[in-house]
Design a protein around this motif. Structure first.
Motif, PDB file in Angstrom:
ATOM      1  N   GLN A  82       3.979  12.141  -9.881  1.00  0.00           N
ATOM      2  CA  GLN A  82       3.587  13.804  -9.869  1.00  0.00           C
ATOM      3  C   GLN A  82       4.309  14.903  -9.672  1.00  0.00           C
ATOM      4  O   GLN A  82       3.546  15.703  -9.500  1.00  0.00           O
ATOM      5  CB  GLN A  82       1.652  13.634  -9.892  1.00  0.00           C
ATOM      6  CG  GLN A  82       1.173  12.770 -10.549  1.00  0.00           C
ATOM      7  CD  GLN A  82       0.672  12.419 -12.156  1.00  0.00           C
ATOM      8  OE1 GLN A  82       1.038  13.690 -12.441  1.00  0.00           O
ATOM      9  NE2 GLN A  82       1.290  11.146 -12.627  1.00  0.00           N
ATOM     10  N   GLY A  83       5.185  14.101  -9.566  1.00  0.00           N
ATOM     11  CA  GLY A  83       6.146  15.289  -8.893  1.00  0.00           C
ATOM     12  C   GLY A  83       6.220  16.326  -7.457  1.00  0.00           C
ATOM     13  O   GLY A  83       6.555  16.860  -7.494  1.00  0.00           O
ATOM     14  N   LEU A  84       5.877  15.199  -7.095  1.00  0.00           N
ATOM     15  CA  LEU A  84       5.760  15.254  -5.271  1.00  0.00           C
ATOM     16  C   LEU A  84       6.916  14.396  -4.178  1.00  0.00           C
ATOM     17  O   LEU A  84       7.569  13.889  -5.193  1.00  0.00           O
ATOM     18  CB  LEU A  84       3.992  15.076  -4.714  1.00  0.00           C
ATOM     19  CG  LEU A  84       2.711  15.812  -5.245  1.00  0.00           C
ATOM     20  CD1 LEU A  84       1.821  15.330  -4.327  1.00  0.00           C
ATOM     21  CD2 LEU A  84       2.820  17.238  -5.087  1.00  0.00           C
ATOM     22  N   ASP A  85       7.083  16.005  -3.648  1.00  0.00           N
ATOM     23  CA  ASP A  85       8.648  15.027  -3.127  1.00  0.00           C
ATOM     24  C   ASP A  85       7.971  14.215  -1.561  1.00  0.00           C
ATOM     25  O   ASP A  85       7.298  14.705  -1.053  1.00  0.00           O
ATOM     26  CB  ASP A  85       9.436  16.874  -2.309  1.00  0.00           C
ATOM     27  CG  ASP A  85      11.305  16.016  -2.342  1.00  0.00           C
ATOM     28  OD1 ASP A  85      10.744  14.693  -1.453  1.00  0.00           O
ATOM     29  OD2 ASP A  85      11.492  17.471  -1.717  1.00  0.00           O
ATOM     30  N   THR A  86       8.670  12.917  -2.384  1.00  0.00           N
ATOM     31  CA  THR A  86       7.950  11.748  -1.287  1.00  0.00           C
ATOM     32  C   THR A  86       9.331  11.303  -0.605  1.00  0.00           C
ATOM     33  O   THR A  86      10.377  11.002  -1.229  1.00  0.00           O
ATOM     34  CB  THR A  86       7.362  11.408  -2.417  1.00  0.00           C
ATOM     35  OG1 THR A  86       5.995  11.681  -3.162  1.00  0.00           O
ATOM     36  CG2 THR A  86       6.695   9.636  -1.790  1.00  0.00           C
ATOM     37  N   LEU A  87       8.772  11.149   0.206  1.00  0.00           N
ATOM     38  CA  LEU A  87       9.810  10.000   1.352  1.00  0.00           C
ATOM     39  C   LEU A  87       9.170   8.514   1.959  1.00  0.00           C
ATOM     40  O   LEU A  87       7.984   9.429   2.420  1.00  0.00           O
ATOM     41  CB  LEU A  87      10.248  10.878   2.363  1.00  0.00           C
ATOM     42  CG  LEU A  87      11.348  10.112   3.183  1.00  0.00           C
ATOM     43  CD1 LEU A  87      12.778   9.863   2.829  1.00  0.00           C
ATOM     44  CD2 LEU A  87      11.281  11.245   4.623  1.00  0.00           C
ATOM     45  N   VAL A  88       9.247   7.575   1.272  1.00  0.00           N
ATOM     46  CA  VAL A  88       8.500   6.440   2.570  1.00  0.00           C
ATOM     47  C   VAL A  88       9.774   6.358   3.272  1.00  0.00           C
ATOM     48  O   VAL A  88      11.013   5.804   3.193  1.00  0.00           O
ATOM     49  CB  VAL A  88       8.871   5.549   1.381  1.00  0.00           C
ATOM     50  CG1 VAL A  88       8.418   4.283   1.532  1.00  0.00           C
ATOM     51  CG2 VAL A  88       8.058   5.658  -0.103  1.00  0.00           C
ATOM     52  N   ALA A 123       0.736  -1.483   0.200  1.00  0.00           N
ATOM     53  CA  ALA A 123       0.145   0.143  -0.054  1.00  0.00           C
ATOM     54  C   ALA A 123       0.714   1.487   0.003  1.00  0.00           C
ATOM     55  O   ALA A 123       0.563   2.054  -0.989  1.00  0.00           O
ATOM     56  CB  ALA A 123      -0.980   0.407   1.290  1.00  0.00           C
ATOM     57  N   GLY A 124       2.174   1.371   0.748  1.00  0.00           N
ATOM     58  CA  GLY A 124       2.810   2.639   1.011  1.00  0.00           C
ATOM     59  C   GLY A 124       3.843   2.778  -0.117  1.00  0.00           C
ATOM     60  O   GLY A 124       3.987   3.543  -0.851  1.00  0.00           O
ATOM     61  N   LEU A 125       4.497   1.523  -0.555  1.00  0.00           N
ATOM     62  CA  LEU A 125       4.812   2.090  -1.936  1.00  0.00           C
ATOM     63  C   LEU A 125       3.660   2.195  -3.608  1.00  0.00           C
ATOM     64  O   LEU A 125       4.446   2.960  -3.872  1.00  0.00           O
ATOM     65  CB  LEU A 125       5.711   0.497  -2.691  1.00  0.00           C
ATOM     66  CG  LEU A 125       6.851   0.309  -1.547  1.00  0.00           C
ATOM     67  CD1 LEU A 125       7.217  -1.235  -1.558  1.00  0.00           C
ATOM     68  CD2 LEU A 125       8.083   1.372  -1.314  1.00  0.00           C
ATOM     69  N   SER A 126       2.896   1.544  -3.676  1.00  0.00           N
ATOM     70  CA  SER A 126       2.426   1.993  -4.767  1.00  0.00           C
ATOM     71  C   SER A 126       1.619   3.450  -4.151  1.00  0.00           C
ATOM     72  O   SER A 126       1.192   4.312  -5.321  1.00  0.00           O
ATOM     73  CB  SER A 126       0.624   0.872  -4.779  1.00  0.00           C
ATOM     74  OG  SER A 126       0.915  -0.164  -5.052  1.00  0.00           O
ATOM     75  N   ALA A 127       1.673   4.254  -3.124  1.00  0.00           N
ATOM     76  CA  ALA A 127       1.298   5.228  -2.826  1.00  0.00           C
ATOM     77  C   ALA A 127       2.637   5.940  -3.275  1.00  0.00           C
ATOM     78  O   ALA A 127       2.341   7.289  -3.950  1.00  0.00           O
ATOM     79  CB  ALA A 127       0.897   5.596  -1.315  1.00  0.00           C
ATOM     80  N   ALA A 128       3.699   5.856  -3.388  1.00  0.00           N
ATOM     81  CA  ALA A 128       4.932   6.221  -3.211  1.00  0.00           C
ATOM     82  C   ALA A 128       4.792   6.874  -4.782  1.00  0.00           C
ATOM     83  O   ALA A 128       5.502   7.605  -5.357  1.00  0.00           O
ATOM     84  CB  ALA A 128       5.996   5.962  -2.708  1.00  0.00           C
ATOM     85  N   VAL A 129       4.673   5.046  -5.320  1.00  0.00           N
ATOM     86  CA  VAL A 129       4.570   5.273  -6.706  1.00  0.00           C
ATOM     87  C   VAL A 129       3.883   6.907  -7.314  1.00  0.00           C
ATOM     88  O   VAL A 129       4.308   7.909  -8.362  1.00  0.00           O
ATOM     89  CB  VAL A 129       4.716   4.348  -7.306  1.00  0.00           C
ATOM     90  CG1 VAL A 129       3.963   4.157  -8.925  1.00  0.00           C
ATOM     91  CG2 VAL A 129       5.924   2.807  -6.617  1.00  0.00           C
ATOM     92  N   TYR A 130       2.499   6.851  -6.862  1.00  0.00           N
ATOM     93  CA  TYR A 130       1.904   7.606  -7.948  1.00  0.00           C
ATOM     94  C   TYR A 130       2.154   9.282  -7.216  1.00  0.00           C
ATOM     95  O   TYR A 130       2.322  10.087  -8.308  1.00  0.00           O
ATOM     96  CB  TYR A 130       0.540   6.932  -7.144  1.00  0.00           C
ATOM     97  CG  TYR A 130      -0.229   6.165  -8.209  1.00  0.00           C
ATOM     98  CD1 TYR A 130      -1.300   6.319  -9.296  1.00  0.00           C
ATOM     99  CD2 TYR A 130       0.047   4.679  -8.168  1.00  0.00           C
ATOM    100  CE1 TYR A 130      -1.704   5.953 -10.211  1.00  0.00           C
ATOM    101  CE2 TYR A 130      -0.691   4.221  -9.198  1.00  0.00           C
ATOM    102  CZ  TYR A 130      -1.290   4.696  -9.699  1.00  0.00           C
ATOM    103  OH  TYR A 130      -2.143   3.412 -11.212  1.00  0.00           O
ATOM    104  N   THR A 131       2.668   9.569  -6.241  1.00  0.00           N
ATOM    105  CA  THR A 131       2.585  10.941  -5.506  1.00  0.00           C
ATOM    106  C   THR A 131       4.164  11.797  -6.646  1.00  0.00           C
ATOM    107  O   THR A 131       4.491  12.400  -6.369  1.00  0.00           O
ATOM    108  CB  THR A 131       3.054  11.046  -3.949  1.00  0.00           C
ATOM    109  OG1 THR A 131       3.285  10.180  -3.760  1.00  0.00           O
ATOM    110  CG2 THR A 131       1.598  10.406  -3.403  1.00  0.00           C
TER     111      THR A 131
END
Length: 256
Positions: free
Chosen positions: A26-32, A15-23
């Motif tokens: 789309q150019g959002l600075d994402t940290l898992v 769930a977390g990694l799938s969310a990170a792929v999408y954000t």
């Protein structure tokens, strides 16, 4: 590591990694942020995940999802989140000089990291202790503890989302992966990020109909498609050439 982020994803399961792929795409600075303990790694063989008619090693699937998130632009931090709190109006909570004035949340880890984020996606199965400092988070006890969220993952705290098992989704990898993606799209919509569909279309699909390429989409010509396909085939052969090197995990109660 940049302490100011658009999105912090807590949990590195499907769930977390799938969310990170999408954000991230789309150019959002994402940290898992995740210590590497996804329950899916205990699975001996994942037989019902779409796209793998003969099944897939669950650890391999998680590794590939992690690679995909990184390829999309997400960063990963090997740590456990210990606290998520709201940044106060003066920006003091979790903050320091040069911090992001738009941050809603301060995120602390067991490695003494201090991160500020506009959005947080909680995707940690049933672990909720790090959310206790947040007023407005409703917890649901069904033998396991879940976060009360609507169907698209919104919680009672603006900017905080729950994904996968933590949002009471069925204990199925495909369902939780899909919900992580849906939560990310919800976050993009709520944040007013220009977004249509995450599509890679053939050249002319939009422009030959006198349409602009919508946000989140791109058109590629035949040469680019062949180049990407060749790279994907090479990577797939490499990743699946040998069995996964890590030993099989089991339930913690069975470990010596």
């Amino acid at each position: 590591m940049d302490p100011n982020r658009d999105v912090v994803v807590v949990g590195g399961g499907v769930a977390g990694l799938s969310a990170a792929v999408y954000t991230a795409r789309q150019g959002l600075d994402t940290l898992v942020v995740d210590p590497g303990g996804s329950i899916l790694r205990r699975n001996a063989r994942l037989e019902n995940f779409p796209g793998f008619p003969l099944g897939v090693d669950a650890r391999r699937l998680l590794d590939l999802l992690g690679e995909q998130a990184e390829a999309a632009g997400a960063d990963r931090l090997d740590a456990r989140v210990t606290r998520v709190s709201l940044v106060d109006p003066d920006g003091r909570e979790g903050g320091n000089d040069g911090s992001d004035d738009d941050a809603r949340f301060a995120v602390a880890t067991d490695g003494d990291d201090r991160i500020r984020a506009r959005h947080v996606v909680a995707a940690t199965k049933n672990e909720v202790g790090y959310l206790e400092a947040l007023d407005g988070v409703e917890l649901v006890d069904r033998g396991k503890t879940y976060v009360d969220a609507d169907e698209r993952g919104r919680t009672g705290v603006d900017g905080l989302y729950a994904a996968g098992r933590l949002a009471r989704k069925p204990h199925q990898a495909a369902v939780c992966a899909g919900h992580g993606a849906e939560v990310a799209v919800t976050l993009l919509e709520d944040a007013d990020v220009p977004f249509y569909h995450d599509w890679v279309a053939p050249e002319g699909y939009f422009t030959d109909r006198d349409r602009e390429v919508p946000p989140g989409c791109e058109e590629i010509d035949a040469a680019e498609r062949r180049e990407r396909e060749a790279a994907a085939l090479d990577a797939t052969r490499e990743r699946f050439a040998e069995p996964h090197p890590d030993p099989q995990e089991t339930h913690p109660s069975l470990e010596e």
